[in-house]
Scaffold this motif. Structure first.
Motif, PDB file in Angstrom:
ATOM      1  N   GLY A 157       2.623 -10.589 -11.877  1.00  0.00           N
ATOM      2  CA  GLY A 157       4.002 -10.710 -12.346  1.00  0.00           C
ATOM      3  C   GLY A 157       4.162 -11.744 -13.443  1.00  0.00           C
ATOM      4  O   GLY A 157       3.440 -12.739 -13.489  1.00  0.00           O
ATOM      5  N   THR A 158       5.122 -11.488 -14.322  1.00  0.00           N
ATOM      6  CA  THR A 158       5.458 -12.435 -15.375  1.00  0.00           C
ATOM      7  C   THR A 158       6.981 -12.525 -15.466  1.00  0.00           C
ATOM      8  O   THR A 158       7.673 -11.510 -15.421  1.00  0.00           O
ATOM      9  N   GLN A 159       7.486 -13.737 -15.581  1.00  0.00           N
ATOM     10  CA  GLN A 159       8.931 -13.952 -15.581  1.00  0.00           C
ATOM     11  C   GLN A 159       9.506 -13.686 -16.963  1.00  0.00           C
ATOM     12  O   GLN A 159       8.994 -14.193 -17.973  1.00  0.00           O
ATOM     13  N   VAL A 160      10.575 -12.904 -16.991  1.00  0.00           N
ATOM     14  CA  VAL A 160      11.359 -12.693 -18.202  1.00  0.00           C
ATOM     15  C   VAL A 160      12.774 -13.191 -17.926  1.00  0.00           C
ATOM     16  O   VAL A 160      13.404 -12.753 -16.959  1.00  0.00           O
ATOM     17  N   THR A 161      13.230 -14.116 -18.737  1.00  0.00           N
ATOM     18  CA  THR A 161      14.564 -14.669 -18.591  1.00  0.00           C
ATOM     19  C   THR A 161      15.328 -14.478 -19.888  1.00  0.00           C
ATOM     20  O   THR A 161      14.866 -14.908 -20.955  1.00  0.00           O
ATOM     21  N   VAL A 162      16.476 -13.811 -19.789  1.00  0.00           N
ATOM     22  CA  VAL A 162      17.316 -13.564 -20.950  1.00  0.00           C
ATOM     23  C   VAL A 162      18.590 -14.383 -20.782  1.00  0.00           C
ATOM     24  O   VAL A 162      19.418 -14.098 -19.918  1.00  0.00           O
ATOM     25  N   SER A 163      18.716 -15.410 -21.588  1.00  0.00           N
ATOM     26  CA  SER A 163      19.837 -16.334 -21.430  1.00  0.00           C
ATOM     27  C   SER A 163      20.076 -17.079 -22.731  1.00  0.00           C
ATOM     28  O   SER A 163      19.138 -17.364 -23.482  1.00  0.00           O
ATOM     29  N   SER A 164      21.331 -17.395 -22.970  1.00  0.00           N
ATOM     30  CA  SER A 164      21.675 -18.207 -24.140  1.00  0.00           C
ATOM     31  C   SER A 164      21.729 -19.671 -23.764  1.00  0.00           C
ATOM     32  O   SER A 164      21.976 -20.528 -24.627  1.00  0.00           O
TER      33      SER A 164
END
Length: 121
Positions: free
Chosen positions: A114-121
């Motif tokens: 697994g690899t973390q993807v974070t979409v945030s401003s």
């Protein structure tokens, strides 16, 4: 044994792009279907996209038109190009592969870490 290693995750702003990679290594004779899944806390792992050894692909409705799955059979590697990312794409992304370790043997499904993807401003 077969190992799958994902890479390319990280933090990105909404509207941005990331490219995930999944490299398979070990006792590999052939790889049939491969796929990307994602999971958020408290929810079941869900299919994001899948691809056959011949290159046919399918996508979850939520990512159609934004994500593109591909693979390089010579390198035993699969990719997920993610564009126009949204906060709801935030998750841990896992890859899997259906691998045959020798001629005539049935395939077995392997998963990456697994690899973390974070979409945030």
């Amino acid at each position: 044994q077969v190992q799958l290693v994902e890479s390319g995750g990280g933090l990105v702003q909404p509207g941005g792009s990331l490219r995930l990679s999944c490299a398979a290594s070990g006792r590999i004779f052939s790889i049939n279907a491969m796929g990307w899944y994602r999971q958020t806390p408290g929810k079941q792992r869900e299919l994001v996209a899948g691809i056959t050894s011949g290159g046919r692909s399918n996508y979850a409705d939520s990512v159609k038109g934004r994500f593109t799955i591909s693979r390089d059979n010579a390198k035993n590697t699969m990719y997920l190009q993610m564009n126009s990312l949204k906060p709801e794409d935030t998750a841990v992304y896992y890859c899997n592969a259906d691998v045959s370790s020798k001629s005539g043997s049935p395939t077995r499904r392997y998963w990456g870490q697994g690899t973390q993807v974070t979409v945030s401003s």
